[in-house]
Enzyme design. Structure first.
Site, PDB file in Angstrom:
ATOM      1  CG  ASP A   1      -0.106  -0.351   2.514  1.00  0.00           C
ATOM      2  OD1 ASP A   1       1.130  -0.136   2.504  1.00  0.00           O
ATOM      3  OD2 ASP A   1      -0.703  -0.815   3.499  1.00  0.00           O
TER       4      ASP A   1
ATOM      5  CG  HIS B   1      11.875   4.978   8.853  1.00  0.00           C
ATOM      6  ND1 HIS B   1      11.948   6.005   7.940  1.00  0.00           N
ATOM      7  CD2 HIS B   1      11.134   4.015   8.262  1.00  0.00           C
ATOM      8  CE1 HIS B   1      11.279   5.673   6.847  1.00  0.00           C
ATOM      9  NE2 HIS B   1      10.773   4.464   7.012  1.00  0.00           N
TER      10      HIS B   1
ATOM     11  NE  ARG C   1       4.436   9.910   4.248  1.00  0.00           N
ATOM     12  CZ  ARG C   1       5.134  10.886   3.698  1.00  0.00           C
ATOM     13  NH1 ARG C   1       4.779  12.132   3.853  1.00  0.00           N
ATOM     14  NH2 ARG C   1       6.207  10.621   2.974  1.00  0.00           N
TER      15      ARG C   1
ATOM     16  CG  HIS D   1       7.714   3.753   9.592  1.00  0.00           C
ATOM     17  ND1 HIS D   1       6.819   4.013   8.583  1.00  0.00           N
ATOM     18  CD2 HIS D   1       7.628   2.432   9.817  1.00  0.00           C
ATOM     19  CE1 HIS D   1       6.233   2.886   8.214  1.00  0.00           C
ATOM     20  NE2 HIS D   1       6.706   1.915   8.944  1.00  0.00           N
TER      21      HIS D   1
ATOM     22  CD  GLU E   1       0.888   4.179   4.674  1.00  0.00           C
ATOM     23  OE1 GLU E   1       0.031   4.819   5.312  1.00  0.00           O
ATOM     24  OE2 GLU E   1       2.109   4.472   4.689  1.00  0.00           O
TER      25      GLU E   1
ATOM     26  CD  GLU F   1       1.045  -6.796   3.080  1.00  0.00           C
ATOM     27  OE1 GLU F   1       1.992  -7.411   3.604  1.00  0.00           O
ATOM     28  OE2 GLU F   1       0.954  -5.548   3.106  1.00  0.00           O
TER      29      GLU F   1
HETATM   30  C1  UD1 Z   1       7.026   4.677   3.304  1.00  0.00           C
HETATM   31  C2  UD1 Z   1       5.599   4.223   3.004  1.00  0.00           C
HETATM   32  C3  UD1 Z   1       5.011   3.450   4.169  1.00  0.00           C
HETATM   33  C4  UD1 Z   1       5.926   2.337   4.582  1.00  0.00           C
HETATM   34  C5  UD1 Z   1       7.332   2.881   4.834  1.00  0.00           C
HETATM   35  C6  UD1 Z   1       8.256   1.736   5.096  1.00  0.00           C
HETATM   36  C7  UD1 Z   1       4.268   5.677   1.592  1.00  0.00           C
HETATM   37  C8  UD1 Z   1       3.295   6.793   1.533  1.00  0.00           C
HETATM   38  N1  UD1 Z   1       4.764   5.394   2.790  1.00  0.00           N
HETATM   39  O1  UD1 Z   1       6.981   5.623   4.362  1.00  0.00           O
HETATM   40  O2  UD1 Z   1       3.763   2.910   3.785  1.00  0.00           O
HETATM   41  O3  UD1 Z   1       5.412   1.766   5.756  1.00  0.00           O
HETATM   42  O4  UD1 Z   1       7.798   3.561   3.662  1.00  0.00           O
HETATM   43  O5  UD1 Z   1       9.432   2.155   5.714  1.00  0.00           O
HETATM   44  O6  UD1 Z   1       4.576   5.079   0.591  1.00  0.00           O
HETATM   45  N2  UD1 Z   1      14.518   8.210   3.578  1.00  0.00           N
HETATM   46  C9  UD1 Z   1      15.873   8.166   3.348  1.00  0.00           C
HETATM   47  N3  UD1 Z   1      16.442   6.981   2.964  1.00  0.00           N
HETATM   48  C10 UD1 Z   1      15.714   5.843   2.820  1.00  0.00           C
HETATM   49  C11 UD1 Z   1      14.335   5.894   3.076  1.00  0.00           C
HETATM   50  C12 UD1 Z   1      13.752   7.091   3.449  1.00  0.00           C
HETATM   51  O7  UD1 Z   1      16.570   9.159   3.475  1.00  0.00           O
HETATM   52  O8  UD1 Z   1      16.286   4.801   2.488  1.00  0.00           O
HETATM   53  C13 UD1 Z   1      13.907   9.493   4.026  1.00  0.00           C
HETATM   54  C14 UD1 Z   1      13.811  10.547   2.903  1.00  0.00           C
HETATM   55  O9  UD1 Z   1      14.031  11.813   3.445  1.00  0.00           O
HETATM   56  C15 UD1 Z   1      12.350  10.423   2.469  1.00  0.00           C
HETATM   57  C16 UD1 Z   1      11.689  10.128   3.806  1.00  0.00           C
HETATM   58  O10 UD1 Z   1      12.578   9.260   4.472  1.00  0.00           O
HETATM   59  O11 UD1 Z   1      11.857  11.594   1.848  1.00  0.00           O
HETATM   60  C17 UD1 Z   1      10.315   9.542   3.723  1.00  0.00           C
HETATM   61  O12 UD1 Z   1      10.271   8.442   2.836  1.00  0.00           O
HETATM   62  P1  UD1 Z   1       8.838   8.001   2.210  1.00  0.00           P
HETATM   63  O13 UD1 Z   1       9.042   6.779   1.395  1.00  0.00           O
HETATM   64  O14 UD1 Z   1       8.170   9.156   1.562  1.00  0.00           O
HETATM   65  O15 UD1 Z   1       7.957   7.688   3.488  1.00  0.00           O
HETATM   66  P2  UD1 Z   1       8.159   6.636   4.640  1.00  0.00           P
HETATM   67  O16 UD1 Z   1       7.788   7.350   5.895  1.00  0.00           O
HETATM   68  O17 UD1 Z   1       9.480   5.998   4.532  1.00  0.00           O
HETATM   69  N1  UDP Z   2      13.315  -3.908   9.074  1.00  0.00           N
HETATM   70  C1  UDP Z   2      14.684  -3.974   8.783  1.00  0.00           C
HETATM   71  N2  UDP Z   2      15.550  -3.186   9.507  1.00  0.00           N
HETATM   72  C2  UDP Z   2      15.104  -2.331  10.470  1.00  0.00           C
HETATM   73  C3  UDP Z   2      13.717  -2.250  10.737  1.00  0.00           C
HETATM   74  C4  UDP Z   2      12.852  -3.051  10.009  1.00  0.00           C
HETATM   75  O1  UDP Z   2      15.100  -4.731   7.914  1.00  0.00           O
HETATM   76  O2  UDP Z   2      15.917  -1.656  11.065  1.00  0.00           O
HETATM   77  C5  UDP Z   2      12.385  -4.748   8.302  1.00  0.00           C
HETATM   78  C6  UDP Z   2      11.402  -5.549   9.131  1.00  0.00           C
HETATM   79  O3  UDP Z   2      11.925  -6.817   9.474  1.00  0.00           O
HETATM   80  C7  UDP Z   2      10.208  -5.666   8.205  1.00  0.00           C
HETATM   81  C8  UDP Z   2      10.270  -4.393   7.384  1.00  0.00           C
HETATM   82  O4  UDP Z   2      11.582  -3.867   7.549  1.00  0.00           O
HETATM   83  O5  UDP Z   2      10.334  -6.768   7.315  1.00  0.00           O
HETATM   84  C9  UDP Z   2       9.250  -3.414   7.857  1.00  0.00           C
HETATM   85  O6  UDP Z   2       9.490  -2.184   7.283  1.00  0.00           O
HETATM   86  P1  UDP Z   2       8.850  -0.861   7.828  1.00  0.00           P
HETATM   87  O7  UDP Z   2       8.564  -0.996   9.281  1.00  0.00           O
HETATM   88  O8  UDP Z   2       9.748   0.233   7.381  1.00  0.00           O
HETATM   89  O9  UDP Z   2       7.506  -0.725   6.967  1.00  0.00           O
HETATM   90  P2  UDP Z   2       6.014  -1.310   7.121  1.00  0.00           P
HETATM   91  O10 UDP Z   2       6.089  -2.786   7.245  1.00  0.00           O
HETATM   92  O11 UDP Z   2       5.395  -0.638   8.299  1.00  0.00           O
HETATM   93  O12 UDP Z   2       5.362  -0.872   5.864  1.00  0.00           O
END
Ligand code: UD1
Ligand code: UDP
Length: 366
Positions: free
Chosen positions: A96, A238, A207, A205, A132, A118
């Site tokens: 999602d 995160h 939003r 993490h 999501e 999923e």
């Molecule tokens: C996203 C997903 C969420 C998921 C989460 C998993 C959406 C709307 N949200 O949220 O559903 O649960 O990923 O972790 O798709 N960033 C980095 N490096 C990375 C990853 C993220 O710097 O490797 C930072 C960046 O500043 C980026 C911010 O995190 O802009 C947010 O990333 P984004 O993918 O927009 O949202 P998440 O909160 O990570």
């Molecule tokens: N995970 C990881 N390293 C971390 C934290 C989480 O590899 O430091 C893995 C975790 O085992 C799971 C996935 O990341 O499989 C979950 O990701 P996240 O919590 O970012 O997103 P969500 O599942 O809430 O979409």
């Protein structure tokens, strides 16, 4: 040979789709094209590497502090160009995220069938998880094949009017991932924990939890560690700047709290399997904790993983500091019977064969 395009963008999509990518490639029946949107960068790349999967295309869309609309727009544009050039017979998305939604919409616009891994998870609250819940409901409207992890997920889809013949119960591919990492994988990092310490693993993490809710969670973690002298809290941060700023402000220099860079998936799964208690708002970690039988407080007011609540491993703790602290303290009491009742593995989210079931379905129907 038919072309199947699999789209990944964030850490959880990589973890949940890499086992499927490996299975589909092993079957040798289709040309498998892996497209990364790069919605995440560091966290996506390390998850893909852990499974030995390399993308064929990379849109590299991530920007620091990206907004939902800007990421959606970049993915739509990039995906449209790739779909026009590659013309796959099927596009597979997972879950999602913005990547899943925008990639599905791009495929829908080009009338390419969509397979949704999923499918059918719901809270029916548009603001939790946000955005999501909207993404997954919208993907269900566009998809031709719905791979539902559980009976509950299938029931949601049927209730919403999806044809029964388009829904396949497979289990969640996250359990396939867990099997791979805990049996084949070699952790890349050692997290040095004091001997005999009880490990409290904390992640956050979402939003909708940015701001006051996440600060409440962090203060609760601090108080739990301060009141339980044998507890060490490990907090993989995160990369989201909002999360990092709040954690650095509230947890910095607190004894027995280790804020660490997020470990790659093999290390993380090993860490999780040794946790005494998990406190998280993550979706994937809820499923993994249930599969491993690690008692978990979910820092949300609702969850789409209700099977884990019924199995007794997950408890909803809300996001309020006092509520999380009180429940955490009760479960960290070494004599807690409530804790022992929660500590039992359950297969409600799958048996590790979800990818094989999806591949079987595609062999018959594509
Ligand atoms: C996203 C997903 C969420 C998921 C989460 C998993 C959406 C709307 N949200 O949220 O559903 O649960 O990923 O972790 O798709 N960033 C980095 N490096 C990375 C990853 C993220 O710097 O490797 C930072 C960046 O500043 C980026 C911010 O995190 O802009 C947010 O990333 P984004 O993918 O927009 O949202 P998440 O909160 O990570
Ligand atoms: N995970 C990881 N390293 C971390 C934290 C989480 O590899 O430091 C893995 C975790 O085992 C799971 C996935 O990341 O499989 C979950 O990701 P996240 O919590 O970012 O997103 P969500 O599942 O809430 O979409």
């Amino acid at each position: 040979m038919e072309r199947v395009m699999i789209v990944v963008g964030t850490r959880p999509e990589a973890i949940k789709l890499c086992p499927l990518i490996r299975e589909l490639k092993k079957r040798g029946r289709w040309e498998i094209l892996v497209c990364s949107t790069g919605q995440h960068r560091a966290m996506l790349d390390s998850a893909m590497e852990a499974f030995g999967v390399r993308p064929d295309f990379d849109l590299d869309v991530m920007r620091t502090g990206q907004t939902l609309s800007s990421a959606t727009a970049r993915i739509l544009k990039g995906m449209d160009e790739i779909l026009a050039a590659e013309k796959p017979s099927l596009v597979m998305v997972q879950g999602d995220t913005t990547t899943a939604f925008a990639a599905a919409l791009s495929a829908f616009h080009r009338r390419i069938p969509i397979g949704h891994v999923e499918a059918g998870l719901r809270t029916y609250h548009m603001d939790s998880p946000f955005p999501e819940e909207f993404h997954r409901e919208a993907i269900s409207l566009m998809a031709s094949y719905h791979f539902a992890p559980t009976v509950t997920a299938k029931k949601n889809l049927v209730k919403e009017g999806r044809r029964e013949s388009s829904i396949h119960i497979t289990g969640n591919t996250v359990v396939d991932a867990l099997r791979i990492t805990l049996t084949e994988g070699k952790p890349m990092r050692e997290i040095p924990l004091p001997r005999d310490a009880r490990l409290l693993l904390f992640t956050a993490h979402r939003r909708e939890n940015h701001g006051a809710p996440i600060r409440g969670m962090l203060r609760a973690i601090k108080r739990l560690v301060e009141t339980c002298p044998d507890v060490v809290a490990v907090c993989p941060l995160h990369h989201n700047p909002e999360v990092r700023a709040a954690a650095n402000e509230i947890l910095r220099n607190v004894p027995r709290i280790m804020m660490i860079e997020p470990p790659e998936i093999v290390t993380f799964h090993h860490l999780l399997s040794h946790a005494y208690l998990v406190i998280t708002d993550s979706g994937g970690i809820q499923e993994e904790a249930v599969a491993l039988g690690i008692p978990t407080l979910v820092t949300r007011f609702s969850t789409e993983r209700t099977e884990g609540i019924r199995a007794g491993v997950l408890r909803l703790a809300g996001t309020d500091e006092e509520g999380i602290f009180a429940l955490g303290q009760r479960l960290l009491d070494p004599k807690s019977e409530e804790y022992l009742l929660m500590k039992k593995p359950s297969a409600v989210f799958g048996d590790g064969k979800a990818s094989a079931r999806i591949a079987d379905f595609l062999e018959k129907n594509l």
